[in-house]
Design an enzyme around this catalytic site. Sequence first.
Site, PDB file in Angstrom:
ATOM      1  N   ASN A 116       6.818   1.009  10.275  1.00  0.00           N
ATOM      2  CA  ASN A 116       6.127   1.841   9.291  1.00  0.00           C
ATOM      3  C   ASN A 116       6.180   3.291   9.764  1.00  0.00           C
ATOM      4  OD1 ASN A 116       4.460   3.128   7.496  1.00  0.00           O
ATOM      5  ND2 ASN A 116       2.614   1.988   8.008  1.00  0.00           N
ATOM      6  N   THR A 119      10.008   0.509   6.520  1.00  0.00           N
ATOM      7  CA  THR A 119       9.279   0.241   5.277  1.00  0.00           C
ATOM      8  C   THR A 119       9.323   1.464   4.366  1.00  0.00           C
ATOM      9  OG1 THR A 119       7.146   0.945   6.192  1.00  0.00           O
ATOM     10  CG2 THR A 119       7.750  -1.359   6.466  1.00  0.00           C
ATOM     11  N   ASP A 134      -2.492  -1.824  12.363  1.00  0.00           N
ATOM     12  CA  ASP A 134      -2.899  -3.160  11.908  1.00  0.00           C
ATOM     13  C   ASP A 134      -2.515  -3.407  10.454  1.00  0.00           C
ATOM     14  OD1 ASP A 134      -4.011  -3.940  14.350  1.00  0.00           O
ATOM     15  OD2 ASP A 134      -5.873  -2.865  13.918  1.00  0.00           O
ATOM     16  N   GLY A 135      -2.258  -2.334   9.695  1.00  0.00           N
ATOM     17  CA  GLY A 135      -1.893  -2.488   8.290  1.00  0.00           C
ATOM     18  C   GLY A 135      -0.591  -3.242   8.092  1.00  0.00           C
ATOM     19  N   GLU A 157       0.238  -6.997   6.307  1.00  0.00           N
ATOM     20  CA  GLU A 157       1.272  -7.265   5.307  1.00  0.00           C
ATOM     21  C   GLU A 157       2.163  -8.434   5.730  1.00  0.00           C
ATOM     22  OE1 GLU A 157       3.586  -4.093   3.791  1.00  0.00           O
ATOM     23  OE2 GLU A 157       1.925  -2.671   3.684  1.00  0.00           O
ATOM     24  N   GLY A 189      -0.405   3.000  15.163  1.00  0.00           N
ATOM     25  CA  GLY A 189      -1.360   3.310  14.110  1.00  0.00           C
ATOM     26  C   GLY A 189      -2.615   3.967  14.641  1.00  0.00           C
ATOM     27  N   GLY A 238      -5.758   2.351  14.466  1.00  0.00           N
ATOM     28  CA  GLY A 238      -6.668   1.362  15.043  1.00  0.00           C
ATOM     29  C   GLY A 238      -6.072   0.563  16.181  1.00  0.00           C
ATOM     30  N   ARG A 256      -6.293  10.873   8.310  1.00  0.00           N
ATOM     31  CA  ARG A 256      -5.323  10.046   9.036  1.00  0.00           C
ATOM     32  C   ARG A 256      -4.440  10.865   9.978  1.00  0.00           C
ATOM     33  NH1 ARG A 256      -2.894   5.183   8.969  1.00  0.00           N
ATOM     34  NH2 ARG A 256      -4.355   4.416   7.418  1.00  0.00           N
ATOM     35  N   ARG A 289     -10.157  10.117  13.794  1.00  0.00           N
ATOM     36  CA  ARG A 289     -10.764  10.167  12.466  1.00  0.00           C
ATOM     37  C   ARG A 289     -12.000   9.279  12.368  1.00  0.00           C
ATOM     38  NH1 ARG A 289      -8.811   6.003   8.619  1.00  0.00           N
ATOM     39  NH2 ARG A 289      -7.296   4.619   9.619  1.00  0.00           N
TER      40      ARG A 289
END
Length: 636
Positions: free
Chosen positions: A188, A220, A247-248, A252, A278, A280, A349, A355
């Site tokens: 990603n 992606t 983690d997104g 998926e 990412g 997280g 982000r 954040r």
Amino acid sequence: MEENTSAVLEEIFYVTSKRNTYYRVKLTEKGLSLRKEHNGATKTETIALSDIIGCRCMRSKRRNAGSCACRPGASKSQLRLVESATEAYQYNDDHDTSAYLYLYAYALKKMRVKGTLKRERTTITLRFRSFDKYEDNLREASRWRLAIKCLIANVPVPKNLMSPSHGNLESLIGACPGENRKLLVLLNPKSGPGRGREIFQRRIHPILSEAEKSYEIHITKCPNYAREFIRTRDIYQWSGLLMVGGDGIVFEVVNGLLQRSDWEKALHELPLGVIPCGSGNGLAKSIAHAKQEPYDRNPLLISALTAVKCKTTPMDLVRVETRNQILFSFLSVGWGLLADIDIESERLRAIGGQRFTVWSVARLIGLRTYKGKVSYLPCNKVPSLENVANGKIYCKDYATENTLSHSRSYGDELDRYCPASESKSFHDPLDESSNDLNGCDDFDVIPDNLALETETERRHRLDSFYSATSAKSTYFSAGSVSSYHSIDDDSADIGTENINNSQIMYGPSSTLPALTTQPSNSWTTVQGEFVMVHAAYQTHLGQDYFFAPRATLADGVIWLLIVKAGITRANLVQFLLGLSSGTHLTCSGVDMVPVKAFRIEPVEGTTGHITVDGEEVDYGPLQAEIFPSLASVMTL
């Protein structure tokens, strides 16, 4: 390593620049033993087999075959090492008939400051030069390489090929075990600060190359691209699924697997790995924590090593049902404070994980409460409290005896004439410097490197400054067997205009009552106003969120945390500050319950955020249940 351990192979090597210094190198089923003998004194050091990720045979080669490298004043940059299996006989350096075996290891070492542990790269260079012909030296080096590869892969070493009388070089090279299938890498490019592609190329690819782990990478293109890719492709052509992002993208991929009619086979045969890029990165930290790895020192290194060690560990998944959809979760379900922080901080982000801290302050100032009902099915059997005290887990000490501690090579001249240097960012933690990927001084890094040579009393050794460079030149030599699919690659297009979440969800059937019916008497119900309700099944929700200290990857338990209205802001501040150490559970007004299943029912007509693995779902009734050891993850 015990002295009486039977050796698979043994050889005597020496260091060029030191007289009367010999190394008796012994390869056993436990690792590599190096016994240094100098003027009658001996010292033995070891490298555990579990710390070795790969080994490669190399040969000295001139960069420009048309020039003479041995003339006075010859440029040192004209020589490099090449992999013997591909270019061993093309434009080679006829002045150096040696074969070089490079071993790459990442051993746990205790840092002098604070006494913490980290994994440190060590390169062992074994130079085979007992014969006048390169082919004969290569045969000896290949015999060692074959034995090491077999031991790493935990397959029997072919004893008939270990005999010095066996002279078939092709059979030695061809007998090395290896995974025929490539690793699938889904990257990603927009996760976290948006440096995924650059991080992978500079920090992850070198480690995959050292381990000769071939891969196929796909970038992606849009939300749910990875989910649809996994759902529709022939995924069994790959040996595992490595996700580069946060983690997104894991969310998926997990749900893409569960949307396949062959989901059981897919989950069983394809382990999941994650490279944390990412904001997280909860799963990556939880995997490292479960194996007591020093993740915080270098998250990318620890995560990359999990992708090359070929070890897997079971992991629980949770089936989540809302009014409109069924999902599978690997990390958490949230309602209230932490869910609000997660979703509403998306606008920040670009600043990465900070954040969450910034938005926590905003939500404390404007504290919200939510009316509703929480029901749960208590867990009858909970894992023991071993190594747990006052909300903290005390890890067992790592074995640190007899590990290599060299800070630079043992006086060998090989590295002094190397024109190329490895990337500084390859060894440093991701966020050690905000500019670590831009304009860094590559020559600041000196890797651990012990270079040894075979000895013979019957011939003159061909010592020369151009006999080799270093392992640094091998970093990208495996790139040809891996493939890269960019955003513009039409072959990787899966029809992004058709991506949606309306596909059939397979997976194990629910054992719970319907969401529209009342739970049985065996459930416990809490009704009123809540500041937050958060369920987790991993230890960490993020790198600094030690949310469920007693969780393990496959304990069959959902850890349900409930904070009701009435808690003071001071206690909430204490709660948020304690998340990094696990002491948040000692705060007044905070309850954590081990459960098998739970249900959240906000009051009709109210608004808010409910998240599953950090992804927002419809605000309304939701229930979840755990399925133990449903998936598997890559581990060290």
